[in-house]
Design a protein around this motif. Sequence first.
Motif, short mmCIF file in Angstrom:
data_model
loop_
_atom_site.label_atom_id
_atom_site.label_comp_id
_atom_site.label_asym_id
_atom_site.label_seq_id
_atom_site.Cartn_x
_atom_site.Cartn_y
_atom_site.Cartn_z
N SER A 1 -18.34 13.91 -3.91
CA SER A 1 -17.50 13.15 -3.23
C SER A 1 -17.70 12.68 -1.82
O SER A 1 -18.09 13.46 -0.98
N ALA A 2 -18.15 11.19 -1.43
CA ALA A 2 -18.48 11.01 -0.25
C ALA A 2 -17.46 9.98 0.64
O ALA A 2 -17.92 9.95 1.63
N ASN A 3 -17.09 9.05 -0.30
CA ASN A 3 -16.25 7.95 0.38
C ASN A 3 -14.85 8.52 0.93
O ASN A 3 -14.42 9.61 0.83
N THR A 4 -14.71 7.58 2.03
CA THR A 4 -13.34 7.92 2.72
C THR A 4 -12.53 6.84 2.61
O THR A 4 -13.01 5.53 2.27
N SER A 5 -11.30 6.90 3.40
CA SER A 5 -10.44 5.59 3.01
C SER A 5 -10.04 5.01 4.27
O SER A 5 -10.16 5.79 5.44
N ALA A 6 -10.09 3.82 4.38
CA ALA A 6 -9.78 3.04 5.47
C ALA A 6 -8.25 2.99 5.82
O ALA A 6 -7.62 2.09 4.75
N LEU A 7 -7.85 3.38 6.79
CA LEU A 7 -6.41 3.54 6.94
C LEU A 7 -5.85 2.32 7.34
O LEU A 7 -6.50 1.80 8.71
N ALA B 1 0.85 -1.26 -0.09
CA ALA B 1 -0.05 0.09 0.04
C ALA B 1 0.96 1.25 -0.15
O ALA B 1 1.96 1.18 0.80
N SER B 2 0.27 2.12 -0.52
CA SER B 2 1.23 3.49 -0.85
C SER B 2 1.08 4.09 0.54
O SER B 2 0.39 3.88 1.34
N LEU B 3 2.30 4.80 1.03
CA LEU B 3 2.64 5.22 2.50
C LEU B 3 1.35 6.07 2.49
O LEU B 3 0.88 6.66 3.63
N THR B 4 0.83 6.80 1.49
CA THR B 4 -0.06 7.94 1.53
C THR B 4 -0.90 7.70 0.24
O THR B 4 -0.44 7.70 -0.88
N SER B 5 -2.40 7.57 0.36
CA SER B 5 -3.30 7.61 -0.79
C SER B 5 -4.28 8.33 -0.39
O SER B 5 -4.93 7.91 0.81
N GLN B 6 -4.89 9.23 -1.31
CA GLN B 6 -5.99 9.88 -0.87
C GLN B 6 -7.05 9.78 -2.10
O GLN B 6 -6.81 9.99 -3.40
N GLN C 1 -14.53 6.97 -6.52
CA GLN C 1 -13.87 8.31 -6.34
C GLN C 1 -13.67 8.72 -7.65
O GLN C 1 -13.28 7.90 -8.60
N PHE C 2 -13.67 9.92 -7.96
CA PHE C 2 -13.24 10.64 -9.57
C PHE C 2 -11.58 10.32 -9.66
O PHE C 2 -11.33 10.11 -10.40
N LEU C 3 -10.72 10.71 -8.52
CA LEU C 3 -9.39 10.65 -8.52
C LEU C 3 -8.75 10.07 -7.32
O LEU C 3 -9.11 10.21 -6.30
N VAL C 4 -8.02 9.09 -7.41
CA VAL C 4 -7.22 8.74 -6.43
C VAL C 4 -5.60 8.93 -6.76
O VAL C 4 -5.02 8.92 -7.76
N LEU C 5 -5.14 9.53 -5.65
CA LEU C 5 -3.58 10.16 -5.64
C LEU C 5 -2.74 9.20 -4.84
O LEU C 5 -3.14 9.31 -3.48
N ASP C 6 -1.67 8.80 -5.06
CA ASP C 6 -0.89 7.91 -4.21
C ASP C 6 0.45 8.40 -4.36
O ASP C 6 1.04 9.05 -5.24
N ASN C 7 1.29 7.95 -3.30
CA ASN C 7 2.70 8.24 -3.31
C ASN C 7 3.27 6.74 -3.63
O ASN C 7 3.36 5.88 -2.75
N VAL C 8 4.02 6.80 -4.60
CA VAL C 8 4.24 5.40 -5.16
C VAL C 8 5.86 5.12 -5.04
O VAL C 8 6.36 4.19 -5.59
N ASP C 9 6.51 6.21 -4.07
CA ASP C 9 7.94 6.06 -4.10
C ASP C 9 8.08 5.42 -2.54
O ASP C 9 9.24 4.78 -2.17
N GLU C 10 7.11 5.29 -1.62
CA GLU C 10 7.21 4.77 -0.34
C GLU C 10 5.92 3.91 -0.02
O GLU C 10 4.79 4.14 -0.46
N PHE C 11 6.30 2.68 0.36
CA PHE C 11 5.02 1.49 0.53
C PHE C 11 5.23 0.92 1.92
O PHE C 11 6.29 0.97 2.56
N ARG D 1 -7.55 20.48 -7.12
CA ARG D 1 -6.23 20.70 -6.93
C ARG D 1 -5.50 19.63 -5.96
O ARG D 1 -6.28 19.02 -5.15
N ALA D 2 -4.24 19.33 -6.45
CA ALA D 2 -3.59 18.10 -5.62
C ALA D 2 -3.17 18.51 -4.22
O ALA D 2 -2.72 19.65 -4.10
N PRO D 3 -3.61 17.98 -3.18
CA PRO D 3 -3.30 18.54 -1.76
C PRO D 3 -1.81 18.11 -1.57
O PRO D 3 -1.21 18.98 -0.72
N VAL D 4 -1.28 17.08 -1.99
CA VAL D 4 0.15 16.60 -1.80
C VAL D 4 0.75 16.35 -3.11
O VAL D 4 0.09 16.03 -4.20
N ASP D 5 2.02 16.04 -3.29
CA ASP D 5 2.66 15.31 -4.42
C ASP D 5 2.37 14.15 -4.37
O ASP D 5 2.09 13.16 -3.52
N GLY D 6 2.28 13.45 -5.59
CA GLY D 6 2.04 12.21 -5.77
C GLY D 6 1.63 11.71 -7.47
O GLY D 6 1.92 12.62 -8.16
#
Length: 576
Positions: free
Chosen positions: A383-389, A73-78, A424-434, A362-367
Amino acid sequence: MSRHRALRQATGRITGRWQSEAVRRTARGGVAIALVASGVVACTTTNAPTQPRTAVVERTSVTSGVAASGSLASLTSQNLGFTKGGQLTAVDVKVGDHVTAGEVLANIDPFPAQQSLNQAQSQLASQQAALTRLTTSPVVQGNQASLDQARTILSKTKDQANAVQDADQTAIDNANRQLDTDKKTLDKAQDALRSAQSACNAASSGLASGSGSSGSGSSGSPSTGTGSPGTGSSHSGSWGNGSSNAAMNAMMMGSVAAASAPTTPTACTQVASAQSAVASAKSTVTADRNNVDAAQQKKDVDNQSGKLSIANAQQEVVSAQNALNSSASDRQPTINQQAGQVAAAQSAVDQAARDLQDTTLRAPVDGVVSALNGATGEFVAPSANTSALAPGSDATIPGTGGDSAAAAGAPGGSASPVRPGGTQFLVLDNVDEFQVVLAFAETDAAAITAGQKVQLTFDAVPDLTLQGSVLSVSPTGTAISSVISYYVTVVLPKGDPRLKSGMTAQAEVLTRETPNVLAVPSAAVHTANGRGVVTVVQPDGTQRSAPVQTGVTGDGKTQILSGLTEGQQVVLPAAP
């Protein structure tokens, strides 16, 4: 890959390491030469017996662990989307694009949001105008001025009433004084009447006696005449002034004239005048009494009228005071209420402005854009869904929320592919850290704690083995395929460019370690009559059975408490 298959692979790796170590130790002891020799014979003589697989009894660490499969899993996924639904007017990214924080990703039609903002701004202007009208209203000042004027009128009304009473009292006093004066005049007129009547009576008596002797009458006339003035003089002192004096003078003049008359006494002519004067004086006194009564009555009427005027003026003061109190008491609460309306209208403007701003995503973070569901011209829902962390992390649990990791093999995933990104319309992941998220059965999860070491392999990259550590264990269980499991998050010390979010990972968590003990491969130990037994290779190459006392077991090794010494050879089962 199943849990049993993972354990078999781990056992095979451990056995291979044990065999390599045995070869190295045998070479140092000279046994390796015999093994090589026997191997040569075996290669050159087809009827030679097959040499058994063996392992060396050595001092090492015995570890135990639990294994499970999970996903990267990406370290951050939004999950990203629009707060309000609308029609996409621009989509500026594609799946796989790297974006930076603040970069525009997409836009929806801003017209509805702009109209809402305009309406909210109009409502705010209206509420602000009402507040300004309240704060600048002259009602309180006007009511205060009315109260002041009413009080002034009341004061002047009281002064006027007092002045009228004073004037009425003066008129009463004047009337009383005139009455007193005219009463005195009446008294004098009555006194004059009585005197005239007495004189008339006396004169009548004198005439009667003088008619008997003319000489005596002649001789007596001068004395009578002389005496009449004296008698008149003596009465004149008891007459009053004014009309009474005039009546007295007339009576005296009549007396003189009557003295020359041969038959009527002079004094009797004054009685009629005196009676007329008394009658006139009585009439005047009666008129004076009427004037006094009229003046007193006027005072009473004016007094009541003044009281009524004062009461009316006081009522005006009360009304003005009530109006002032009402306006003054209502002013601040009304202003506060209107200020609340202004604040609510301002909040509506702020929300409408935020909604207009949110028509640009807009992108909240790099990804990296990992999922995109929508094209220009299409309509997207809010948008209504949330992420299960995952436990202790910002990474999402693979397979939840309908993302691409929900394929077969991911914890909680389904057996068939689903739409990437779910709703979700769009998912933004951090692909450098897992991180690796795994689901452990409750019996295995009970032995896992944060900080334990983890060995990781990956089905998609077979030659890659990474060492990680447990970050956190979920405190609550999750039903996965009707089995209660607990999510565990594993931290990777470093990444690999071949790794991608959602890949399947095999993990073995080291839950227990017993260091510096004698151990043999667990495959070398079998049970006979309830005791552990191993087959030992003698120095001459023969084999014998040796009972042993075993200790802890783990990672394919079993601790030997007694029955063997370090360096001995034990026979392993034949390879399948």
